[in-house]
Design a protein around this motif. Structure first.
Motif, short mmCIF file in Angstrom:
data_model
loop_
_atom_site.label_atom_id
_atom_site.label_comp_id
_atom_site.label_asym_id
_atom_site.label_seq_id
_atom_site.Cartn_x
_atom_site.Cartn_y
_atom_site.Cartn_z
N SER A 285 17.25 10.86 13.47
CA SER A 285 18.61 10.32 13.57
C SER A 285 19.37 10.93 14.74
CB SER A 285 19.38 10.58 12.26
OG SER A 285 18.76 9.92 11.17
N ALA A 286 19.16 12.23 14.97
CA ALA A 286 19.80 12.90 16.10
C ALA A 286 19.34 12.30 17.43
CB ALA A 286 19.50 14.40 16.07
N LEU A 287 18.05 11.98 17.52
CA LEU A 287 17.52 11.35 18.74
C LEU A 287 18.14 9.96 18.94
CD1 LEU A 287 13.71 12.25 18.50
CD2 LEU A 287 15.42 13.26 20.02
N ILE A 288 18.27 9.21 17.85
CA ILE A 288 18.84 7.86 17.94
C ILE A 288 20.28 7.92 18.42
CG2 ILE A 288 19.54 5.83 16.61
CD1 ILE A 288 17.13 6.40 14.76
N ILE A 289 21.08 8.80 17.80
CA ILE A 289 22.49 8.92 18.16
C ILE A 289 22.64 9.36 19.62
CG2 ILE A 289 24.63 10.19 17.71
CD1 ILE A 289 23.77 10.28 14.75
N ALA A 290 21.83 10.35 20.02
CA ALA A 290 21.88 10.83 21.41
C ALA A 290 21.52 9.70 22.38
CB ALA A 290 20.93 12.00 21.59
#
Length: 315
Positions: A285-290
């Motif tokens: 999820s952190a990768l997606i948001i970034a």
């Protein structure tokens, strides 16, 4: 461009992702009571009926006079007709995990089509950000044990074509929104989808001799609730909001927001179904948001920004 209009466009894009994220859960509920084609028919019947009310009351004004309506029909052929049909048949030969993996590549396809057809350009940092967002989705699905079985080439091809249909919709809608309003495009899309799915659904039931069973799912409260969510929020609201967003921001920037729905699906499963959230969910999820933030914040400066920068330097 009006700053308030741009903010609303991004708000619409985020809202789209949230609604889409919960739609998977409601689709599962609806499919417990009706076949996929019947579910689509009721879904678009609800969305078209709700939008027809303000149209008849004059609250929403539609004007197709002198406009090339066939282009909107082509748009409707890509989405929702093309997408839902290809997805439905694709999932008969492939898994939902494979569908999720392939759908993650929609932003990449959108960037390619937007460059070829709209001459939209993206910076290297934006391209890397899109890849980062895609990798976040892939990481989550891979850690869940999903993968692509290349022996299911029929299903994989159909699911890939469904992604092409969405990418094509993003690009074509971006162009058509210069001459049509979001409401005008949405109303035609919903009407075409309803007539198409209704015709095929009734024909199938008539052939099978089960017309008397066509309305039976409506006796279920959970089915009605699911159809209202899918029809009003996940179809009508998302169509209007995505068309509005595409009228304000580039197709490449808009498409990457689709991957946020993966995060919402995880949250929905945890909140409503008690599913456990793992560390790989958080990392992905952190990768997606970034990736989404990078795609929309690391673009080229607009002409207005360049002019103000040059004036500041001159002063």
């Amino acid at each position: 461009m009006n700053p308030s209009g741009l903010k609303l466009a991004y708000l619409c894009a985020v809202m789209n992702a949230i609604i889409m994220g919960f739609s998977f859960l409601f689709t599962k509920i609806a499919l417990e009571f009706a076949e996929p084609l019947d579910t689509l028919t009721f879904r678009f019947a609800a969305s078209f009926a709700v939008m027809t009310i303000p149209v008849l009351l004059g609250r929403v004004r539609l004007n197709y006079r002198g406009k090339k309506l066939y282009k909107v029909l082509l748009l409707a052929a890509l989405y929702p007709l093309g997408f839902f049909t290809l997805q439905a048949y694709g999932l008969q030969h492939a898994t939902s995990g494979e569908g999720g993996i392939l759908f993650a590549f929609t932003p990449v396809l959108t960037v390619l089509l937007a460059f070829l057809l709209l001459k939209e350009t993206t910076t290297i940092l934006q391209k890397l950000s899109i890849c980062l967002s895609v990798s976040g989705v892939l990481f989550i699905f891979m850690m869940k044990g999903s993968g692509i079985d290349w022996s299911n080439m029929t299903g994989i091809l159909l699911l890939f074509l469904s992604c092409v249909a969405v990418a094509g919709y993003n690009v074509l809608a971006r162009r058509l929104l210069k001459s049509f309003t979001p409401a005008e495009i949405t109303y035609v899309m919903l009407g075409v989808a309803l007539l198409s799915f209704l015709s095929v659904s009734l024909a199938r039931h008539a052939t099978a001799g089960t017309l008397d069973q066509w309305f039976s799912p409506l006796a279920s409260g959970p089915f009605i609730a699911a159809i209202l969510y899918l029809g009003i929020l996940s179809t009508l609201v998302t169509a209007l909001s995505s068309n509005y967003a595409l009228s304000r921001i580039e197709a490449s920037k808009m498409s990457v927001f689709f991957n946020l729905s993966t995060i919402v699906s995880i949250a929905a499963g945890a909140i409503l179904l008690g599913e456990e959230v793992q560390m790989y969910h958080i990392a992905g999820s952190a990768l997606i948001i970034a990736g989404v933030m990078g795609t929309n914040l690391l673009g080229k400066k607009s002409g207005r920004q360049v002019q103000s920068t040059n004036r500041a330097k001159a002063g």
